[in-house]
Design an enzyme around this catalytic site. Structure first.
Site, PDB file in Angstrom:
ATOM      1  N   HIS A  35       1.115  -1.041  -0.079  1.00  0.00           N
ATOM      2  CA  HIS A  35      -0.135  -0.116   0.072  1.00  0.00           C
ATOM      3  C   HIS A  35       1.210   1.305  -0.455  1.00  0.00           C
ATOM      4  O   HIS A  35       1.872   1.430   0.099  1.00  0.00           O
ATOM      5  CB  HIS A  35      -1.205   0.155   1.205  1.00  0.00           C
ATOM      6  CG  HIS A  35      -0.032   0.291   2.336  1.00  0.00           C
ATOM      7  ND1 HIS A  35       0.755  -0.855   2.697  1.00  0.00           N
ATOM      8  CD2 HIS A  35      -0.604   0.826   3.361  1.00  0.00           C
ATOM      9  CE1 HIS A  35       0.710  -0.692   3.830  1.00  0.00           C
ATOM     10  NE2 HIS A  35       0.438   0.525   4.563  1.00  0.00           N
ATOM     11  N   HIS A  81       1.108   3.743   1.796  1.00  0.00           N
ATOM     12  CA  HIS A  81       1.820   4.536   3.210  1.00  0.00           C
ATOM     13  C   HIS A  81       3.175   4.575   3.090  1.00  0.00           C
ATOM     14  O   HIS A  81       4.120   3.481   2.623  1.00  0.00           O
ATOM     15  CB  HIS A  81       1.166   3.991   4.639  1.00  0.00           C
ATOM     16  CG  HIS A  81      -0.029   4.351   5.175  1.00  0.00           C
ATOM     17  ND1 HIS A  81      -0.602   3.802   6.129  1.00  0.00           N
ATOM     18  CD2 HIS A  81      -0.708   5.351   4.927  1.00  0.00           C
ATOM     19  CE1 HIS A  81      -2.098   3.606   6.153  1.00  0.00           C
ATOM     20  NE2 HIS A  81      -2.148   5.239   5.541  1.00  0.00           N
ATOM     21  N   ASP A 109       6.113   4.210   4.924  1.00  0.00           N
ATOM     22  CA  ASP A 109       6.719   3.319   5.573  1.00  0.00           C
ATOM     23  C   ASP A 109       7.144   2.151   4.892  1.00  0.00           C
ATOM     24  O   ASP A 109       7.980   1.451   4.699  1.00  0.00           O
ATOM     25  CB  ASP A 109       6.098   3.568   6.939  1.00  0.00           C
ATOM     26  CG  ASP A 109       5.034   2.551   7.657  1.00  0.00           C
ATOM     27  OD1 ASP A 109       4.331   3.156   6.317  1.00  0.00           O
ATOM     28  OD2 ASP A 109       4.832   1.598   7.843  1.00  0.00           O
ATOM     29  N   HIS A 110       6.421   1.994   4.322  1.00  0.00           N
ATOM     30  CA  HIS A 110       6.907   0.707   2.687  1.00  0.00           C
ATOM     31  C   HIS A 110       6.879   1.445   1.277  1.00  0.00           C
ATOM     32  O   HIS A 110       6.555  -0.400   0.651  1.00  0.00           O
ATOM     33  CB  HIS A 110       4.889   0.134   2.761  1.00  0.00           C
ATOM     34  CG  HIS A 110       4.349  -0.479   3.833  1.00  0.00           C
ATOM     35  ND1 HIS A 110       4.272  -1.798   5.014  1.00  0.00           N
ATOM     36  CD2 HIS A 110       3.931   0.097   5.532  1.00  0.00           C
ATOM     37  CE1 HIS A 110       3.760  -2.121   5.965  1.00  0.00           C
ATOM     38  NE2 HIS A 110       3.498  -0.793   5.770  1.00  0.00           N
ATOM     39  N   HIS A 124      -7.236  -1.963   5.856  1.00  0.00           N
ATOM     40  CA  HIS A 124      -6.496  -1.560   6.183  1.00  0.00           C
ATOM     41  C   HIS A 124      -7.217   0.367   6.033  1.00  0.00           C
ATOM     42  O   HIS A 124      -8.256   0.071   5.893  1.00  0.00           O
ATOM     43  CB  HIS A 124      -5.016  -0.891   5.401  1.00  0.00           C
ATOM     44  CG  HIS A 124      -4.154  -0.381   6.299  1.00  0.00           C
ATOM     45  ND1 HIS A 124      -3.844  -0.163   8.085  1.00  0.00           N
ATOM     46  CD2 HIS A 124      -3.120   0.081   5.479  1.00  0.00           C
ATOM     47  CE1 HIS A 124      -2.591   0.522   8.409  1.00  0.00           C
ATOM     48  NE2 HIS A 124      -2.458   1.114   7.111  1.00  0.00           N
ATOM     49  N   ASP A 126      -0.247  -3.761   5.828  1.00  0.00           N
ATOM     50  CA  ASP A 126      -1.043  -3.848   7.421  1.00  0.00           C
ATOM     51  C   ASP A 126      -2.001  -4.031   7.196  1.00  0.00           C
ATOM     52  O   ASP A 126      -3.226  -3.727   6.543  1.00  0.00           O
ATOM     53  CB  ASP A 126      -0.888  -1.979   7.566  1.00  0.00           C
ATOM     54  CG  ASP A 126       1.019  -1.905   7.272  1.00  0.00           C
ATOM     55  OD1 ASP A 126       1.729  -2.405   7.938  1.00  0.00           O
ATOM     56  OD2 ASP A 126       0.702  -0.397   7.730  1.00  0.00           O
ATOM     57  N   HIS A 162       6.465  -5.554  12.438  1.00  0.00           N
ATOM     58  CA  HIS A 162       5.554  -3.874  11.847  1.00  0.00           C
ATOM     59  C   HIS A 162       4.572  -3.651  13.663  1.00  0.00           C
ATOM     60  O   HIS A 162       3.712  -3.186  13.909  1.00  0.00           O
ATOM     61  CB  HIS A 162       4.451  -3.934  10.805  1.00  0.00           C
ATOM     62  CG  HIS A 162       3.663  -1.952  10.240  1.00  0.00           C
ATOM     63  ND1 HIS A 162       3.250  -2.261  11.188  1.00  0.00           N
ATOM     64  CD2 HIS A 162       4.443  -2.200   9.462  1.00  0.00           C
ATOM     65  CE1 HIS A 162       2.618  -0.836  10.330  1.00  0.00           C
ATOM     66  NE2 HIS A 162       3.216  -0.899   9.705  1.00  0.00           N
TER      67      HIS A 162
HETATM   68 ZN   LIG Z   1       2.262   0.214   7.484  1.00  0.00          ZN
HETATM   69 ZN   LIG Z   2      -0.046   1.825   6.667  1.00  0.00          ZN
END
Ligand SMILES: [Zn+2]
Ligand SMILES: [Zn+2]
Length: 306
Positions: free
Chosen positions: A62, A64, A66-67, A142, A212, A270
């Protein structure tokens, strides 16, 4: 034939001194698949001695940061290394727009093609296959569209017992019939059933990556009997209302998913940066599912053939 996952990063949105943003490398028969690509992924690859040019497919769960904030620096390095081979990036929309704007403004990808392959996050689709493996998208729950991925070795061709072939002097046509599941009559008049003389040489191995997401009962049905499951566990059990509010899971929810999926092993990761001792999170999951392990940077989880 190798089938192993290496953890490159295991933190949630905020990294810590020892934990990096989400990224993993799956090695299946020396083909390398990158799963998520958080900030610093290329440094993690270097540290572990994994050549980025070996990666031909990247799977982004996805959008976000952090990914996937490590993706464009990695692509840029691939270009500097002289890459010529096409790179496939599987991601939800509007990743294609982000990719196009980066290409336009930062001149990335010079020298090789980047193919965007859309992942529909509400669907359980076959999105990739080659000779040895298939990859399916997994709908996750998510707070933005998000997909997990199920990596499954293909079922190998059926074998026939050599002693039977020798004893009855079976010809090619008879062997083909037995392998197709048909029963035959050997030249000597003996009736031979396919089921009694054929076998699958090994069980196909599988890995599910689920980050997530909130707990999803449906998800368990899509990954039944998976050999190895990564499930996010951003929060401890005591913080379950926070998990629900932010579209994440707790340790015990991840473990419950592993139980309901009939998974053989669970990797937890995570983790929120608020927990200084993440081993306590694993202990909590083990109360529900004994074979739970912590995703630590550099740790390797191998699935052996049986
Ligand atoms: Zn994340
Ligand atoms: Zn996320």
């Amino acid at each position: 034939m190798t089938f192993k996952v290496t953890i490159l990063g295991s933190s949630a949105a905020m990294p810590t001194v020892n934990k990096y943003h989400s990224a993993q490398i799956l090695n299946v028969s020396e083909q390398f698949y990158l799963i998520d690509c958080g900030e610093g992924t290329q440094n993690r690859l270097m540290k572990l001695g994994i050549n980025p040019l070996k990666i031909n497919s990247i799977f982004i769960s996805h959008l976000h940061g952090d990914h996937f904030y490590g993706l464009f620096p990695l692509v840029s390095t691939m270009s500097l290394m002289g890459r010529r081979t096409k790179l496939k990036i599987f991601a939800p929309r509007p990743f294609d727009e982000i990719l196009e704007s980066h290409k336009r403004y930062f001149d990335i990808g010079t020298g090789f093609d980047i193919e965007f392959c859309e992942v529909r996050t509400r669907e359980n689709n076959l999105i990739f296959e080659n000779k040895v493996m298939e990859v399916y998208s997994l709908p996750l729950r998510h707070n933005i569209p998000c997909a997990g991925f199920l990596f499954k070795e293909k079922t190998p061709a059926i074998n026939i017992r050599k002693d039977i072939v020798d004893r009855f002097q079976l010809g090619i046509a008879q062997i083909v019939s037995l392998k197709r599941g048909e029963d035959i009559v050997a030249d000597c008049g003996e009736h031979i059933t396919s089921a009694s003389v054929t076998y699958i040489p090994y069980q196909p191995r599988s890995y599910a990556y689920c980050a997530d997401t909130q707990y999803s009962a449906k998800l368990a049905g899509l990954i039944q009997n998976v050999d190895l499951l990564f499930h996010e566990s951003t929060f401890a059990d005591i913080d379950k209302s926070l998990a629900k509010r932010t579209g994440h899971s707790t340790t015990k929810q991840a473990a419950k998913l592993a139980v309901n999926a009939g998974a053989k092993r669970l990797i937890l990761g995570h983790f929120s940066a608020r927990y200084s001792d993440t081993s306590l999170l694993v202990d909590e999951a083990r109360e529900v599912f004994q074979d739970s392990f912590e995703a630590k940077e550099g740790s390797v989880f191998e699935i052996l053939r049986n």
